[in-house]
Design a protein around this motif. Structure first.
Motif, PDB file in Angstrom:
ATOM      1  N   GLU B 228       0.791  -1.105   0.105  1.00 49.74           N
ATOM      2  CA  GLU B 228       0.119   0.023   0.074  1.00 49.74           C
ATOM      3  C   GLU B 228       0.881   1.328   0.041  1.00 49.74           C
ATOM      4  O   GLU B 228       1.822   1.314   0.609  1.00 49.74           O
ATOM      5  N   GLU B 257       7.843  -0.249   6.702  1.00 49.82           N
ATOM      6  CA  GLU B 257       7.018   1.147   6.279  1.00 49.82           C
ATOM      7  C   GLU B 257       8.206   1.952   5.643  1.00 49.82           C
ATOM      8  O   GLU B 257       9.493   1.753   5.926  1.00 49.82           O
ATOM      9  N   GLN B 275       4.493   4.061   2.390  1.00 47.98           N
ATOM     10  CA  GLN B 275       4.187   2.833   2.051  1.00 47.98           C
ATOM     11  C   GLN B 275       4.709   1.845   2.905  1.00 47.98           C
ATOM     12  O   GLN B 275       5.508   1.934   3.734  1.00 47.98           O
ATOM     13  N   LEU B 276       3.626   0.718   2.693  1.00 44.48           N
ATOM     14  CA  LEU B 276       3.972  -0.482   3.490  1.00 44.48           C
ATOM     15  C   LEU B 276       4.434  -1.554   2.581  1.00 44.48           C
ATOM     16  O   LEU B 276       3.747  -1.671   1.442  1.00 44.48           O
TER      17      LEU B 276
END
Lengths: 281, 281
Positions: B228, B257, B275-276
């Motif tokens: 994500e 992350e 973002q992950l």
């Protein structure tokens, strides 16, 4: 706060008020409780708990790993429907979408929030830990302050949510409550649900939006409506109180970001979140 | 890097390769260029540029304020279709959704990425600036290093994207390229598009995912697929080179992350992203 017998995960205010009832495959009925409001606004964290619960039921994986919510209109206490869609299912991760909708005075369905989320199994996570993140430095919980320590500020009648949260703020970050905000954009403190229920991934998802906004510490009282909030849940929280630190580095052009970190009693970083909110006028 | 006449916004590699063609209301055809790949993988930032362009056309507002992308399968160079949906339109903000899909070998449509985004008008932003964020401390651009300074690492044949990016990294954050990662999880440097096109909100949206991953600096070479990514665009960038700083504070349980900040030549914080990603095995 005096606590009676401690509530349990699955049998607590948070669990009852975030319950969802399957209406048909992928569609859930919910009742937004007036108990999680600030003035007339339903708290965003509470809404994430509801949406997160519906998606955990609809998807083959039960734990939110990352959830992104765009807030499109203001929710009100009362009935709501959550419509979910499975985007993709995989062996370790599944992605879904959900919309929370309410019916307006004209009988039309109005969307309140739309989320995209990727779920997995937090108990299945293994591997290296390489972290430079450290828990917030907080005084002991007994030396931190809650709403009961500010009797001149009786918010409990208008901020119903305060009856459900046990927030104890670091005295270094409560100057704003006495008319002396630090200007740093930082708020941090201890957190438990008021009925003593231990944290789980869903309550942590809600916790990232339970604290007073950093804009208070920037000297900007007023409403900071969330535009978007993304949270990452990084591990299953250990029982016991959480520590929460929120901070804002950049307020500009009428918007601010607000980052939250949630740490558990085992000193693990349980959640990281960031929201974009409108600055108070 | 020797530059011929500078490309202009609207007439550059990035603009041509992120072009979308309206097929029917809300639906756009696109062609994923092999020019923005790393080995066989299409860069996530480039994909955000494509999706961001389609949403800017579909919504009544043209600038991405906040965009959240969940990556559900690996894109490949070739044709794609972007299906957008308008979630809500308002006076100052509009929210939309988009899915980028490709057709697999069996003729089935497969979703690659789904995004939710809220758009507005960056030129309409006014008000206070209260920021504690400061630009990354970087040596002058001439003292920073690019792929051409590491002839032993000839990535240009397998990393097609390197021909489109002019990245000059702070020497303090390139130890990993010489087998000596710092372990801090930090990478920072100067950035321009290779053809000299100035930044705009869409190229900034892409830029947040153009740098080498922080996992390299953590001593973990290998692939870090994005699960994500959410980016906030906070202002319209000034012409000239950007400074980009990416950092990771917590790698745990097989995920990390990665935060990016993008600063413009006027010392303004243009974008913040997180973002992950899955950690390399």
């Amino acid at each position: 706060m005096a606590q009676a017998a401690q509530a349990a995960i699955g049998n607590s205010e948070f669990d009852r008020d975030t319950a969802v009832v399957l209406r048909e495959p992928g569609v859930y009925d919910a009742l937004l409780s007036p108990g999680w409001t600030i003035l007339h606004a339903v708290n965003g964290g509470y809404l994430l708990g509801l949406l997160g619960r519906a998606l955990g039921d609809a998807l083959p994986h039960s734990d939110p790993f990352t959830l992104s919510a765009h807030f499109v209109s203001a929710s009100t206490p009362g009935p709501a429907v959550i419509r979910t869609q499975t985007v993709r299912t995989g062996g370790t991760l599944s992605t879904g979408q959900a919309s929370l909708c309410q019916t307006d005075a004209d009988g039309r369905e109005v969307e309140r929030i739309r989320v995209l989320a990727t779920y997995g199994d937090l108990d299945g996570l293994t591997g290296d830990i390489r972290t430079s993140a450290i828990p917030p430095a907080l005084p002991p919980r007994e030396q931190c302050v809650g709403p009961a320590d500010a009797p001149g500020l009786d918010l409990s009648r208008t901020w119903a949510i305060l009856g459900r949260l046990d927030i104890r703020l670091d005295p270094a970050t409560v100057g704003w409550a006495l008319g002396a905000p630090s200007g740093k954009g930082e708020v941090r403190g201890w957190f438990s649900l008021a009925d003593g229920r231990d944290p789980d991934p869903l309550s942590v998802l809600a916790t990232v939006d339970f604290f007073p906004p950093t804009s208070f510490d920037l000297g900007l009282p007023g409403w900071t409506p969330t535009v978007e909030l993304t949270a990452h849940i990084r591990c299953r929280p250990a029982p016991g109180p959480l520590r929460v630190a929120i901070s804002t580095r950049n307020l500009a052009g009428g918007f601010l970001e607000e980052d939250a970190e949630v740490w558990d009693s085992a000193d693990r970083l349980v959640a990281q979140s960031r929201q974009l909110a409108k600055a108070p006028r």
